[in-house]
Design an enzyme around this catalytic site. Structure first.
Site, PDB file in Angstrom:
ATOM      1  N   GLU A 177       0.808  -1.003   0.036  1.00 30.13           N
ATOM      2  CA  GLU A 177      -0.039  -0.050   0.010  1.00 30.13           C
ATOM      3  C   GLU A 177       0.688   1.474   0.131  1.00 30.13           C
ATOM      4  O   GLU A 177       0.723   2.152  -0.733  1.00 30.13           O
ATOM      5  CB  GLU A 177      -0.698   0.017   1.159  1.00 30.13           C
ATOM      6  CG  GLU A 177      -1.908   0.846   1.596  1.00 30.13           C
ATOM      7  CD  GLU A 177      -2.234   1.323   2.741  1.00 30.13           C
ATOM      8  OE1 GLU A 177      -2.351   0.300   3.342  1.00 30.13           O
ATOM      9  OE2 GLU A 177      -2.704   2.280   3.115  1.00 30.13           O
ATOM     10  N   ASP A 199       0.848   3.701  -3.036  1.00 30.84           N
ATOM     11  CA  ASP A 199       0.407   5.025  -2.812  1.00 30.84           C
ATOM     12  C   ASP A 199       1.410   6.173  -3.699  1.00 30.84           C
ATOM     13  O   ASP A 199       1.023   6.719  -4.317  1.00 30.84           O
ATOM     14  CB  ASP A 199       0.482   5.426  -1.538  1.00 30.84           C
ATOM     15  CG  ASP A 199       0.491   6.750  -1.123  1.00 30.84           C
ATOM     16  OD1 ASP A 199      -0.817   7.260  -1.319  1.00 30.84           O
ATOM     17  OD2 ASP A 199       1.470   7.426  -0.558  1.00 30.84           O
ATOM     18  N   GLU A 243      -4.515   0.597  -3.446  1.00 35.13           N
ATOM     19  CA  GLU A 243      -3.043   1.224  -3.496  1.00 35.13           C
ATOM     20  C   GLU A 243      -2.196  -0.089  -3.439  1.00 35.13           C
ATOM     21  O   GLU A 243      -1.118   0.035  -4.425  1.00 35.13           O
ATOM     22  CB  GLU A 243      -2.780   1.932  -2.335  1.00 35.13           C
ATOM     23  CG  GLU A 243      -3.523   3.254  -2.548  1.00 35.13           C
ATOM     24  CD  GLU A 243      -3.264   4.138  -1.265  1.00 35.13           C
ATOM     25  OE1 GLU A 243      -3.391   5.614  -1.219  1.00 35.13           O
ATOM     26  OE2 GLU A 243      -2.945   3.784  -0.294  1.00 35.13           O
TER      27      GLU A 243
END
Lengths: 245, 245
Positions: free
Chosen positions: A63, A67, A137
């Site tokens: 993630e 991101d 993400e």
């Protein structure tokens, strides 16, 4: 090489199914299905994945990576789409595209919600609100590691941004977060005020900094090139924090 | 194609010099020197660059892009370097690598400081503290647009991260920002306290949120997987904001 590896790796039934599902989403078969599998593991199921070193694997690392990759791709996309817009505009539009709510919605649109694994699958409590956006993400992080930057960039632009966002609408829809917060406070009996954040008495760069205070507690600090924008920014962050929409 | 274009583009004397300087830094001649030229224009000289549409060109847009690209590259680098570290660790180390102070220093190390153009070249006031770090980010944005992701990634990893950072030291040097702030406050007669930010009474995900309050004004909100880490985070942000070091 990666292709050959796939031939010699035996997949479990679950992995085969995930591989098919990922192919439906990104258009090609994954080289390394385990990346996508990990991307779908919310930390609530991580205990089951505890590995030999005691490190509990979940999608949180992916993630973090996804991101950053998504942020870079959207940054460039907007940079090129709006050659005469200033940095503040680009930052604002990007944050609307990649905020938690948008990514949650996106995860449902591409069907990722059916693949995410977490404890209490049926529960729909507040704490689960970001599970899908987080998985979104992580999924992008997995695509990046599996297929590289150019593939990911093309996928994000062609399949996510252009198919699932109306960017012009995103730009124009100036959600009035300040009104939302005030309405919420009145309905629930909270006090709300904005206070100027004055670091050492000087403005930070050219930006204003404003705190949004609920019941005497600062919820968020907003910044912007005008006081109004800084207030909107603080209000938007608070809406996200408190799940007000 | 880009290569051919270069043959037909006539460069000014200034551009030729900049092209040589960039070549010394990144190892190859730029395809499009104008990107690098723009990257070196601080907004204080932007008025001179006002174009036909009234849009004042400076390096701010490139800074926004370079910040995102650099963030993605460093994110991946740390992700791979530390396979068993959690997301919170990776985020923290990345922020130490790309914070304003680090990027300012980096700009001096690679000689970018000699190329940046801004009003009041000789002044060394506080407001100029981030000029070089900002230019550093804009420079990375220019490399990305000029040479693409893979070149930029290689340059950042091989020439910036590996040559100018001791990452293990960055990890170990746990600057105690909380002590710094308290020392600063005592010396200058300010009050400092940490308050818990309690959005709706629940913790935000698994993270703690803490406000750092100076003379009754919230300076920054910190987050972390423990209260101590959240306080450090708030203290670090405040140190940056107030130029305390």
């Amino acid at each position: 090489m990666k292709f050959l590896l796939r031939w010699f790796t035996s997949y479990s039934e679950k992995e085969k199914q995930l591989s098919e599902a990922v192919k439906r989403i990104i258009g090609v078969k994954p080289y390394n299905i385990r990346l996508y599998n990990l991307a779908m593991q919310h930390s609530s199921v991580a205990a089951e994945n505890e590995n030999i070193k005691g490190f509990k694997e979940s999608n949180e690392r992916l993630e973090y990576l996804g991101d950053a990759i998504l942020g870079a791709i959207v940054a460039e996309y907007l940079f090129k789409k709006y050659p005469y817009k200033e940095e503040g505009f680009l930052t604002e539009v990007r944050s609307r595209i990649v905020n938690r709510e948008s990514l949650n919605r996106l995860a449902f649109k591409i069907g990722l919600n059916n693949l995410v694994e977490f404890e209490g699958r049926k529960r729909t409590g507040q704490s689960h609100k970001s599970i899908y956006g987080d998985a979104m993400e992580a999924f992008i992080g997995a695509i990046y590691l599996d297929r590289g930057f150019h593939f990911t960039r093309r996928y994000v632009i062609n399949n996510l941004l252009q198919q699932h966002y109306d960017i012009d609408e995103v730009v124009e829809t100036n959600t009035n977060f300040k009104s939302l917060i005030i309405e919420w406070a009145q309905k629930n009996g909270h006090s709300v005020e904005f206070t100027m954040s004055k670091p050492g008495g000087h403005r930070v760069g050219k930006q204003f900094k404003v705190n949004l205070v609920v019941d005497g507690e600062v919820m968020a600090t907003g910044s912007g090139y005008s006081k109004k924008k800084a207030e909107q920014d603080a209000a938007r962050k608070t809406c996200e924090l408190l799940d007000i929409s």
